[in-house]
Every structure is written in C-alpha cells, then in structure tokens.
Design a protein around this motif. Structure first.
Motif, mmCIF file in Angstrom:
data_model
loop_
_atom_site.group_PDB
_atom_site.id
_atom_site.type_symbol
_atom_site.label_atom_id
_atom_site.label_comp_id
_atom_site.label_asym_id
_atom_site.label_seq_id
_atom_site.Cartn_x
_atom_site.Cartn_y
_atom_site.Cartn_z
ATOM 1 N N VAL A 296 -26.482 12.658 26.572
ATOM 2 C CA VAL A 296 -25.730 11.408 26.422
ATOM 3 C C VAL A 296 -25.902 10.524 27.654
ATOM 4 O O VAL A 296 -26.036 9.304 27.556
ATOM 5 N N SER A 299 -28.834 8.146 27.789
ATOM 6 C CA SER A 299 -28.803 6.939 26.957
ATOM 7 C C SER A 299 -27.738 5.939 27.391
ATOM 8 O O SER A 299 -27.585 4.888 26.754
ATOM 9 N N GLN A 300 -27.010 6.236 28.472
ATOM 10 C CA GLN A 300 -25.938 5.334 28.896
ATOM 11 C C GLN A 300 -26.501 4.100 29.595
ATOM 12 O O GLN A 300 -27.503 4.161 30.294
ATOM 13 N N TYR A 309 -19.648 10.671 31.834
ATOM 14 C CA TYR A 309 -20.268 11.680 30.981
ATOM 15 C C TYR A 309 -20.921 12.782 31.806
ATOM 16 O O TYR A 309 -21.043 13.924 31.343
#
Length: 497
Positions: A296, A299-300, A309
C-alpha cells in the motif's frame, strides 16, 4: 513517602497538574507551563533506572525495580499499584521524551490555542504512562482509556480539513476495543478474585485453559485495534493524515505501543495458554500486515499517509516477534517498539515541517529538497534509512530479530513466515527510497522555492531522536539488557512454545 513512590506517583501527578495549570494560565505562558511540566516528568522518569537493586524474577513474574501499592477502591479490586521493570521502562522514558519535544515544539510554533493543545498532550501522557506503570488490571484499563477523548480532541481541534471524520473514526474504533478489553478484565477478576498483574502472571493456572483461550481472544482484538494491526488498522491513515504534527508524533511514537505492550504484559502474561494457541494465527496476520502495508505504501501519493501506512508494516514485525513467544521474539518486539517510536516520530516531525513549507503533502508537488534545504533533506534521509532497517541504526534490530525468532520456531509455517517477513523488509526499503527520490531529488518543486531551511528550534526537537536512533543502532543492549531478565521470566512455564 519513599523515593520510589515519589518518582512513580510524581510521573503521573506532574503532567496532570501541568495540564490544569496550562489551561488556567492560558496563552503562550500556558504553553511554557505545560512544557515545564513535561520536562519535570522526564526528569522524574530517568532516575527510575537507578537503585533498582538486585530484583530477580520469581517464576513467570518479573521483579519490579520500583513499586508503590496504595489501597484505592478495595471492593472493586482497585489499588493504585504502580511499578516499573525492564519491559516498561524504555517505553516510559520514550513517552516522556516525545511529550517534551512536542510541547517545546508548540512553544516555538505557536498554533492557535496552543496552551489547550499542550494541556491535552499532557493528559494523553498521563494515560500512556499510567498504562505502562499500572500493575493492577483495573487500573491498567482505566489508564488505557484516558487517552481516547484527548487524542480525539487533538485531531478534531487542530487537524486538517477532514479532521472531524477522522477523530470520530478513531474514537469509534478505540471504543470498540475498549469494550472488549473491559469484558476481558472483568472476566479475569471475577474468575481469579484478583486484579494484581504480577500475581496473575506468576500463577496463570488461576484461569482454566478454555477461559484463557476466549479471554486472550478478547485481549488480542482489543490490543490489535489500538496498535493497530492489520486488518483493524483502517482508522490509522485518516487519523495521521488529519492530525497536527505533534498529534501524529505522539500517536505513532507511543500511543500505538500501548497495544503491543498490552499484548505482552496482559495477553501473554496473564493468558499464556491462549497466547500459545493463537500464536500461529498472530504470526500469519503479522506477516500479512508487513506485506500489505508495504504494498500500500508503494502506491501512496501523500507523505503523511505513506508514513502512516508504514506503521502498519513496522508494527507487523513487532507482532511477529510477540507471536513467536520466545525470548528473541519478545526482545525484538520491545526494541522494535522503541525504534519505531523514535524513527516514525522523527518522520512525522519532518513531514509536518515539509507540509508547513510547501502547504501540501502530495509527493507530485514536492521535489528537490536537497538543493535548497540540505539539512532538512539530510535528516529526512537519515530517518528513512533508519526506518527501512539499515544496519547500524535502531530500526535494524527489531526486524532482524523478529525474522530470526520466527526461524527458531519449529515448523514449516514459521519458516515460511520468516521468509515472507524478510521479503516485506525489502519492500519497506523500496517505498522509503521512493519517498526520498520524490522529495529530495529531481528538480525543485515550485511549492518549495524560497522555503526556509531547517530552523534551530526544529533541529533541537529532532536531534534527540536522531542521536538515540544512532545510539541504539550501535548499542542495542541499552534496551535489550534492561528487559532481558523480565523477558526470560515471562517466557518460562506454560507459554513456552
């Protein structure tokens, strides 16, 4: 009143009185009062390492360095029973240190109603320190709950555009965990007739095997929400993204540690048979958190959300260490907690500094930091390298020991989990290096043109975290040596895998 009682009780009373004084004084003077109280609290916690005698573990219960036990509400099994040992002491000092840095930061930054924000930070400190010092299960629960409303108020009162929704989500999730924790506490007290954590740890046979299974299940979910551990983590990114800088630092630095500390002290300590039964499931969830959190992060597109995250993955390594139920694993969890508090707290300080300058946290709108703000870029690079587990910095030991601890467990499952966790460590390096490439390198973004270099008050706030991350990277025994005896005691008896 002896010295131990003065230090332990004072570490809770001083920040509480400081919060009240800050609200009464108001203005910048109130913020200064709050900062003074935070400094005094730190000065009270540091001497706890001294004169701890030759305290030796007895059975599964570790001997406390310092202890005070005053009757409060005997009919409810509620004593003001405070104590500190090698498991809790590093977290106590970390809490006090981060509170000092955050309150001092407010004196310089001067946000609107800064004295109120500083007072709330002190109340949060009372709850966190109370959780780490409590030796009575009911007192542990009460201290655990103290942080709920003040932290929600910090997010809602000083956060970003979506602060109210983030604060409400944080409160609802935490409240759900609190209900489960309360049920578990009531069950333990009613079935054993005592709330003394030391007694319950030393004689876990007071609870039947079946009782330990379902009570540990309640504790595990409650602490997983607070940590937070995947898949109960969804409140964390919103809370971090919307919280003010000091709120994010406290939230990541020490508030999350209440969950993993509770899992060790209460879950593993009081219900070891339940912990042993759930260990494989916890290990699987831990590795899932490491892998999913890292993917995750790749892709931030927003700095604070990426760092938020990253906490999911880092706390996954802590949970993996706990799940192994061996000395190496619990030591990995403890030093991993401290390393995460130092490095992620530093990263949130830096994210706030960048956002204050650029007025945005979007990675696409940042770049070229090293050209005009080399000090800021340098500290960011240090924090990112420490967080990805570079040998020689604090973040390395917790992740490395967690993988080693999993390998030491017998069975194919644990070997697979160790391999996947190591792969997750590589993914951690990937997203943090991506962060550095976007923010520090390339042409300077228009948002940072003319932005000031790191200022002296900022460097003063960051320096202790940098120094400690480097010191623990070189000398991990500063933490591991303190907790060795307590961990050895905890891993004897029925919980040993």
């Amino acid at each position: 009143m002896n010295t131990s009682a003065l230090l332990l009780a004072g570490s809770l009373a001083v920040p509480l009185l400081g919060a009240i004084a800050a609200l009464l004084v108001r203005g910048r003077a109130g913020t200064v009062v709050a900062s003074t109280a935070a400094v005094l609290t730190l000065l009270l916690t540091v001497p706890l390492i001294l004169d701890r005698g030759i305290a030796r573990p007895v059975g599964r219960s570790s001997a406390l360095w310092h202890e005070v036990d005053w009757a409060w509400v005997p009919d409810l099994h509620l004593n003001l029973h405070l104590g500190v040992d090698g498991i809790s002491y590093p977290l106590v000092v970390l809490t006090a240190l981060l509170t000092v840095l955050c309150c001092g930061y407010l004196v310089w930054q001067r946000p609107e109603r800064a004295h109120q924000l500083a007072a709330l930070l002190l109340v949060i400190e009372v709850g966190i320190l109370g959780t780490f010092l409590a030796q009575n299960l009911v007192l542990f629960f009460l201290a655990f709950e103290v942080v709920l409303l003040p932290m929600a108020a910090v997010i809602a009162g000083w956060g970003g555009p979506a602060r109210r929704a983030a604060a409400l989500k944080f409160a609802l999730y935490t409240l759900a965990g609190s209900v489960l924790l309360l049920i578990g506490v009531v069950a333990v007290v009613t079935q054993t007739g005592t709330a003394d954590i030391g007694v319950l740890t030393a004689d876990s046979g007071r609870l039947s095997h079946d009782a330990q299974l379902w009570i540990f299940g309640l504790f595990a979910v409650a602490f997983a929400i607070k940590s937070p551990l995947w898949p109960l983590h969804t409140w964390l990114p919103d809370a971090h993204t919307e919280a003010p800088t000091v709120g994010s630092v406290i939230l990541a630095g020490v508030l999350l540690k209440m969950g993993t500390y509770g899992l060790i002290r209460v879950g593993v300590g009081i219900t070891p048979e339940g912990a042993a039964a759930f260990a494989p499931a916890l290990g699987v969830l831990a590795v899932a958190a490491i892998i999913i959190g890292s993917l995750v992060c790749l892709s931030q597109v927003e700095v604070k959300r990426l760092i938020a995250y990253s906490s999911v993955g880092h706390m996954g390594f802590v949970l993996l260490g706990i799940a192994t139920l061996n000395e190496i694993g619990l030591q990995a969890a403890l030093i991993g907690n401290i390393a995460h508090g130092l490095l992620t707290g530093l990263l949130f300080f830096l994210a706030g500094a960048i956002k204050d300058r650029a007025h945005t946290g979007l990675l696409a709108d940042l770049g070229g930091l090293r050209e005009r703000q080399p000090w800021l870029a340098g500290v960011l690079g240090f924090a990112a390298l420490g967080s990805l587990g570079l040998p020689g910095l604090a973040g390395f030991w917790g992740e490395a020991f967690a993988v080693v601890a999993a390998v030491r467990r017998d069975g194919t499952l644990w070997t697979v989990l160790a391999v996947l966790a190591a792969i997750g460590g590589a993914l951690t390096a990937a997203y943090l290096l991506r962060l550095l490439r976007r923010v520090s390198h390339g042409p300077q973004a228009a948002t940072l043109v003319g932005a000031p270099e790191a200022r002296l008050p900022e460097l003063v706030a960051w320096s202790p975290l940098v120094a400690l991350a480097l010191l623990l990277g070189v000398l991990p025994m500063l933490v591991l040596g303190l907790s060795a005896g307590a961990v050895a005691a905890l891993t004897t008896g029925p919980m040993t895998p």
